[in-house]
Design a protein around this motif. Structure first.
Motif, PDB file in Angstrom:
ATOM      1  N   GLU A  57      20.780   0.078   5.190  1.00 28.94           N
ATOM      2  CA  GLU A  57      19.617  -0.440   5.917  1.00 28.94           C
ATOM      3  C   GLU A  57      18.301   0.168   5.435  1.00 28.94           C
ATOM      4  OE1 GLU A  57      20.304   0.082  10.091  1.00 28.94           O
ATOM      5  OE2 GLU A  57      22.454  -0.254   9.871  1.00 28.94           O
ATOM      6  N   VAL A  58      18.353   1.067   4.428  1.00 25.84           N
ATOM      7  CA  VAL A  58      17.151   1.733   3.929  1.00 25.84           C
ATOM      8  C   VAL A  58      16.680   1.047   2.656  1.00 25.84           C
ATOM      9  CG1 VAL A  58      16.198   3.902   3.081  1.00 25.84           C
ATOM     10  CG2 VAL A  58      17.885   3.921   4.923  1.00 25.84           C
ATOM     11  N   ASP A  59      15.387   0.742   2.598  1.00 33.54           N
ATOM     12  CA  ASP A  59      14.813   0.125   1.396  1.00 33.54           C
ATOM     13  C   ASP A  59      14.290   1.221   0.477  1.00 33.54           C
ATOM     14  OD1 ASP A  59      15.293  -2.455   2.334  1.00 33.54           O
ATOM     15  OD2 ASP A  59      13.426  -2.446   3.487  1.00 33.54           O
ATOM     16  N   THR A  60      14.582   1.118  -0.825  1.00 32.53           N
ATOM     17  CA  THR A  60      14.147   2.125  -1.797  1.00 32.53           C
ATOM     18  C   THR A  60      13.191   1.495  -2.806  1.00 32.53           C
ATOM     19  OG1 THR A  60      16.042   1.702  -3.262  1.00 32.53           O
ATOM     20  CG2 THR A  60      16.313   3.393  -1.588  1.00 32.53           C
ATOM     21  N   TYR A  61      12.209   2.304  -3.252  1.00 33.96           N
ATOM     22  CA  TYR A  61      11.205   1.829  -4.202  1.00 33.96           C
ATOM     23  C   TYR A  61      10.948   2.915  -5.247  1.00 33.96           C
ATOM     24  CZ  TYR A  61      10.449  -1.735  -0.676  1.00 33.96           C
ATOM     25  OH  TYR A  61      10.645  -2.770   0.213  1.00 33.96           O
ATOM     26  N   PRO A  62      10.667   2.506  -6.483  1.00 32.41           N
ATOM     27  CA  PRO A  62      10.466   3.490  -7.561  1.00 32.41           C
ATOM     28  C   PRO A  62       9.258   4.389  -7.364  1.00 32.41           C
ATOM     29  CG  PRO A  62      10.889   1.291  -8.447  1.00 32.41           C
ATOM     30  CD  PRO A  62      10.645   1.130  -6.984  1.00 32.41           C
ATOM     31  N   SER A  63       8.235   3.895  -6.649  1.00 34.58           N
ATOM     32  CA  SER A  63       7.012   4.691  -6.492  1.00 34.58           C
ATOM     33  C   SER A  63       6.469   4.570  -5.082  1.00 34.58           C
ATOM     34  CB  SER A  63       5.944   4.232  -7.490  1.00 34.58           C
ATOM     35  OG  SER A  63       5.505   2.916  -7.160  1.00 34.58           O
ATOM     36  N   LEU A  64       5.571   5.485  -4.736  1.00 31.93           N
ATOM     37  CA  LEU A  64       4.936   5.459  -3.417  1.00 31.93           C
ATOM     38  C   LEU A  64       4.059   4.224  -3.263  1.00 31.93           C
ATOM     39  CD1 LEU A  64       4.306   6.840  -0.725  1.00 31.93           C
ATOM     40  CD2 LEU A  64       2.546   8.185  -1.901  1.00 31.93           C
ATOM     41  N   THR A  65       3.411   3.812  -4.348  1.00 32.19           N
ATOM     42  CA  THR A  65       2.543   2.625  -4.304  1.00 32.19           C
ATOM     43  C   THR A  65       3.337   1.395  -3.886  1.00 32.19           C
ATOM     44  OG1 THR A  65       1.177   3.538  -6.081  1.00 32.19           O
ATOM     45  CG2 THR A  65       0.974   1.184  -5.648  1.00 32.19           C
ATOM     46  N   GLU A  66       4.518   1.221  -4.508  1.00 38.80           N
ATOM     47  CA  GLU A  66       5.343   0.049  -4.178  1.00 38.80           C
ATOM     48  C   GLU A  66       5.862   0.125  -2.747  1.00 38.80           C
ATOM     49  OE1 GLU A  66       7.898  -1.253  -7.799  1.00 38.80           O
ATOM     50  OE2 GLU A  66       7.297   0.828  -8.193  1.00 38.80           O
ATOM     51  N   ALA A  67       6.174   1.343  -2.284  1.00 40.38           N
ATOM     52  CA  ALA A  67       6.634   1.501  -0.901  1.00 40.38           C
ATOM     53  C   ALA A  67       5.520   1.143   0.074  1.00 40.38           C
ATOM     54  CB  ALA A  67       7.108   2.928  -0.672  1.00 40.38           C
ATOM     55  N   LEU A  68       4.278   1.549  -0.233  1.00 42.35           N
ATOM     56  CA  LEU A  68       3.134   1.215   0.625  1.00 42.35           C
ATOM     57  C   LEU A  68       2.862  -0.291   0.626  1.00 42.35           C
ATOM     58  CD1 LEU A  68       0.737   4.176  -0.202  1.00 42.35           C
ATOM     59  CD2 LEU A  68       1.576   3.570   2.088  1.00 42.35           C
ATOM     60  N   GLU A  69       3.009  -0.929  -0.531  1.00 39.14           N
ATOM     61  CA  GLU A  69       2.827  -2.388  -0.595  1.00 39.14           C
ATOM     62  C   GLU A  69       3.844  -3.096   0.288  1.00 39.14           C
ATOM     63  OE1 GLU A  69       3.184  -3.098  -4.762  1.00 39.14           O
ATOM     64  OE2 GLU A  69       1.042  -2.844  -5.155  1.00 39.14           O
ATOM     65  N   ALA A  70       5.122  -2.621   0.206  1.00 39.43           N
ATOM     66  CA  ALA A  70       6.163  -3.212   1.047  1.00 39.43           C
ATOM     67  C   ALA A  70       5.883  -2.964   2.526  1.00 39.43           C
ATOM     68  CB  ALA A  70       7.524  -2.637   0.657  1.00 39.43           C
ATOM     69  N   ALA A  71       5.360  -1.767   2.831  1.00 43.24           N
ATOM     70  CA  ALA A  71       5.070  -1.425   4.224  1.00 43.24           C
ATOM     71  C   ALA A  71       3.967  -2.316   4.797  1.00 43.24           C
ATOM     72  CB  ALA A  71       4.676   0.045   4.324  1.00 43.24           C
ATOM     73  N   THR A  72       2.899  -2.523   4.020  1.00 46.19           N
ATOM     74  CA  THR A  72       1.796  -3.364   4.507  1.00 46.19           C
ATOM     75  C   THR A  72       2.246  -4.817   4.662  1.00 46.19           C
ATOM     76  OG1 THR A  72       1.033  -3.582   2.205  1.00 46.19           O
ATOM     77  CG2 THR A  72      -0.024  -1.902   3.561  1.00 46.19           C
ATOM     78  N   THR A  73       3.084  -5.305   3.750  1.00 50.52           N
ATOM     79  CA  THR A  73       3.625  -6.655   3.864  1.00 50.52           C
ATOM     80  C   THR A  73       4.457  -6.798   5.135  1.00 50.52           C
ATOM     81  OG1 THR A  73       3.700  -6.883   1.453  1.00 50.52           O
ATOM     82  CG2 THR A  73       5.056  -8.406   2.737  1.00 50.52           C
ATOM     83  N   PHE A  74       5.306  -5.768   5.368  1.00 49.88           N
ATOM     84  CA  PHE A  74       6.138  -5.770   6.585  1.00 49.88           C
ATOM     85  C   PHE A  74       5.271  -5.780   7.845  1.00 49.88           C
ATOM     86  CE2 PHE A  74       7.917  -3.063   9.954  1.00 49.88           C
ATOM     87  CZ  PHE A  74       9.018  -3.828  10.317  1.00 49.88           C
ATOM     88  N   LEU A  75       4.220  -4.963   7.837  1.00 47.65           N
ATOM     89  CA  LEU A  75       3.336  -4.900   9.014  1.00 47.65           C
ATOM     90  C   LEU A  75       2.615  -6.216   9.239  1.00 47.65           C
ATOM     91  CD1 LEU A  75       1.841  -1.307   8.520  1.00 47.65           C
ATOM     92  CD2 LEU A  75       3.437  -2.038  10.321  1.00 47.65           C
TER      93      LEU A  75
END
Length: 548
Positions: free
Chosen positions: A511-529
Motif C-alpha cells: 500500500e506504500v507508493d515509492t518514488y526515485p526522488s523527493l521531487t517526484e514524491a512531492l508531485e505525486a502528493a500534490t496531485t493526490f491532494l
C-alpha cells in the motif's frame, strides 16, 4: 623472507641489545608465572624466534609479557602446580592463535575501544605490582590477586628489611640508570647485576637456587578430563590476550618504522611460537613493546633481529645458567614492579579528566574487573558496554537527522510543490545508516512531529546507505500509524537494497507508493491532494444540493 638479510648490521645490534634486555625480564616473568625462571627463558627463546620467523611484523620482539604471566600464575594456582597441564594450555593457546590468524580475527581485535585496552592494561600492571609487594617484604604470598591483598597485613607485620631494601634498590637502579650508560648496559640488566652482587656481599636473602642447564626437554600435551574446561578457558584467554598484546605492539612498531604489519600473519607467527614454547616447557609469550622499541632504536628492522635476540638467550641458557641461580627473588620482584608500572597507562590517566567522563568511567570499570574478577570478563564487559554506548550515540544522531523539513526547501521546484500543498504534507528526512539503535524512537518521533492537518507523509531515504531489520520494523510502525490516521504514505530516494529490506519486512508495503526522488514524491502528493480536494468539493456540493 626476502628482506631477511637487507639490514644485517642493524639487526645484529638490535637483536643483541634486545636479547640482553630480555634476560632479566624472562627470568622474572618465569618466576612470577610459578613455573620457574627457565620456563621464562625457554618461552622467550621459542616465541621470540618463531614469531620473528613466521610473523607479520618484521621488527617486533616477542617473549613473555605481563598480561600472559598474570593468566599463567592464576592457572598455576588453579592446577596446583601441574606444569604439564600448564604447558598443554600454552600449546592450545598457540593453536587458537593460528586459527585466529587464518580466520582474520586480528582485524576485529583492533576494534577494541581504547578505554577498554587502557583499563585492562592498567589492571594487569596493578596485578603484577600487587603480586610482588609480598615478595618485596620478604614473604611468598598465596596465589591470586585477592590472596596477595589479603596476605598483605601479615606481611606488613613481619617485614624482612633486607629484601625490602634490596628490592626497592633494584627498582630505583632500573628507573634511574643513566641513559648514556643504557646504550651499553640496559637499566633492567644493570639492576639485576648490581642487586645480585650486593646480595652476595651484604644480605642473606632467598635466591632462585639450582637452575638446570642445557637444552630443554620435550613436553607432549596431556589430557585430564577433570581439568579440561579450566585448561581450555585459560588457553583461550592466553590466545586472546596474546593477540591483543602483540597487535598493539605491532602498531607501535608501525609508527616507529613507518611500515604496516600483517595482523593475520602476525597471529600465525605468534601461534607457532607459543605452540613450540609449550612443547619445550616454556611459558606463553606475545609481542613485547619495550623490547621491540629497544630493538628498533638499536637498528633492528627485519626478522633477523628477533631471531638473533632468541639465539642470544639460547646461548645464555646453554652456558650461564649456574650464574642465574644466585639471583635473589627480591631483585626480580623489583624488576617486575617496574614492569607493572610501565604497563600502567599513565598518559591516559593524566589526561582522562579532560575527555568524556563515560570513557574514563569505562576504563575504571574494566580496571576494577581486571584486578578483582578476571581478564576475559573485564574485556568482554568493556567491549559490550562501549558498543552499547556507541550505538546509543549514533542512534541519537540518527533521530536528530530524522527531522521534519521546514516550510522552505533549498530546491526551488520542491519548495514550490511544498507551498502548493498548503501545509498538508509532512516530510521526514533520514540521515546515515538506520540501525536498531534508532528503531525504538523512530515511530514515536514521526508521530509527535507530523503537521496538524497533514494528509500525506513523505519518508525521504535519499541519504540512507543501509538499514537493518529493526529499523525496517520501525518503518512498518510508521506505515501502520499513517494508515490508521487516514494519511497517505510515500517513500522517496530509497536504494534497491533499502526497498528490498522494506518490502520483505513491512506487511503493509504493497500500500506504500515509492518514488526515485523527493521531487517526484512531492508531485505525486500534490496531485493526490488536488484529486482529494476535487472529490471533497463534489461531495460538499452534492450534500448542499440535497439539503436545498
Amino acid at each position: 623472507m626476502k628482506n631477511l638479510l637487507t639490514n644485517v648490521r642493524g639487526d645484529l645490534t638490535g637483536g643483541l641489545t634486545a636479547g640482553i634486555v630480555a634476560l632479566p625480564l624472562a627470568l622474572a616473568l618465569g618466576v612470577a608465572s610459578g613455573v620457574g625462571p627457565m620456563a621464562g627463558l625457554y618461552g622467550a627463546i621459542a616465541v621470540g624466534f618463531f614469531a620473528a620467523l613466521f610473523g607479520g611484523t618484521p621488527s617486533q620482539i616477542s617473549g613473555p609479557t605481563g598480561p600472559m604471566v598474570v593468566v599463567l600464575a592464576g592457572l598455576f594456582a588453579s592446577l596446583s602446580g601441574d606444569v604439564e597441564l600448564i604447558f598443554t594450555a600454552v600449546m592450545l593457546a598457540g593453536i587458537f592463535q593460528i586459527v585466529f590468524g587464518f580466520l582474520g580475527v586480528g582485524n576485529y581485535i583492533r576494534l577494541v575501544p581504547y578505554p577498554v585496552i587502557s583499563g585492562f592494561m592498567t589492571g594487569i600492571g596493578a596485578i603484577i605490582i600487587i603480586l610482588q609487594i609480598g615478595r618485596l617484604l620478604g614473604h611468598e604470598p598465596p596465589g591470586g590477586t585477592l590472596g596477595a591483598l589479603g596476605y598483605l597485613p601479615t606481611a606488613l607485620a613481619d617485614i624482612n628489611f633486607s629484601t625490602l631494601i634490596l628490592g626497592v634498590g633494584t627498582l630505583v637502579i632500573a628507573y634511574k640508570w643513566p641513559a648514556s650508560l643504557g646504550k651499553y648496559i640496559p637499566g633492567a640488566l644493570a639492576a639485576l647485576i648490581i642487586g645480585t652482587l650486593v646480595s652476595l656481599f651484604a644480605f642473606e636473602v632467598p635466591v632462585l637456587g639450582n637452575i638446570p642447564t642445557g637444552l630443554p626437554s620435550l613436553h607432549l600435551p596431556v589430557y585430564n578430563q577433570e581439568k579440561l574446561l579450566l585448561v581450555l578457558e585459560a588457553a583461550f584467554i592466553l590466545a586472546v590476550l596474546g593477540a591483543i598484546d602483540s597487535l598493539l605492539t605491532s602498531l607501535v612498531a608501525d609508527n616507529m618504522t613507518r611500515t604496516r604489519h600483517d595482523s593475520s600473519q602476525e597471529l600465525i607467527g605468534q601461534g607457532i611460537g607459543n605452540t613450540v614454547s609449550g612443547l619445550i616447557g616454556g611459558i606463553a609469550g606475545a609481542g613485547a613493546t619495550m623490547r621491540t622499541v629497544v630493538n628498533i632504536r638499536s637498528g633492528g628492522k627485519e626478522r633477523l633481529s628477533g631471531m638473533i635476540h632468541a639465539l642470544v638467550l639460547l646461548a645464555i641458557v646453554l652456558g650461564l645458567s649456574p650464574l642465574a641461580s644466585v639471583i635473589p627473588h627480591a631483585v626480580l620482584a623489583g624488576i617486575l614492579v617496574k614492569v607493572g608500572l610501565d604497563i600502567v597507562d599513565w598518559s591516559y590517566i593524566k589526561r582522562a579528566h579532560t575527555g568524556p567522563r563515560w570513557d574514563f568511567a569505562l576504563m575504571l570499570l574494566v580496571l576494577g574487573l581486571t584486578v578483582f574478577v578476571d581478564l576475559i570478563t573485564a574485556v568482554g564487559v568493556g567491549v559490550v558496554l562501549a558498543a552499547l554506548a556507541y550505538v546509543r550515540q549514533i542512534a541519537q544522531l540518527q533521530i536528530d537527522e530524522l527531522r521534519k523539513i521546514p516550510d522552505t526547501l533549498n530546491d526551488p521546484k520542491e519548495n514550490a510543490l511544498l507551498e502548493k500543498a498548503k501545509g498538508k504534507v509532512s516530510i521526514f528526512s533520514f540521515g546515515g545508516p538506520l540501525s536498531f539503535g534508532a528503531a525504538a524512537d523512530l515511530g514515536h518521533h514521526v508521530r509527535e512531529h507530523v503537521k496538524p492537518g497533514s494528509q500525506v507523509l513523505i519518508l525521504d531515504f535519499s541519504r540512507v546507505p543501509t538499514m537493518d531489520v529493526s529499523a525496517a520494523m520501525a518503518v512498518e510502525t510508521v506505515t501502520s500509524d499513517a494508515k490508521a490516521s487516514g494519511r497517505k504514505l510515500y517513500v522517496s530516494g530509497a536504494s534497491e537494497e533499502i526497498l528490498t529490506v522494506l518490502h520483505k519486512i513491512n506487511a503493509s508495503w504493497p500500500e506504500v507508493d515509492t518514488y526515485p526522488s523527493l521531487t517526484e514524491a512531492l508531485e505525486a502528493a500534490t496531485t493526490f491532494l488536488e484529486e482529494s480536494g476535487s472529490k471533497e468539493d463534489k461531495r460538499l456540493n452534492k450534500q448542499a444540493l440535497s439539503h436545498a
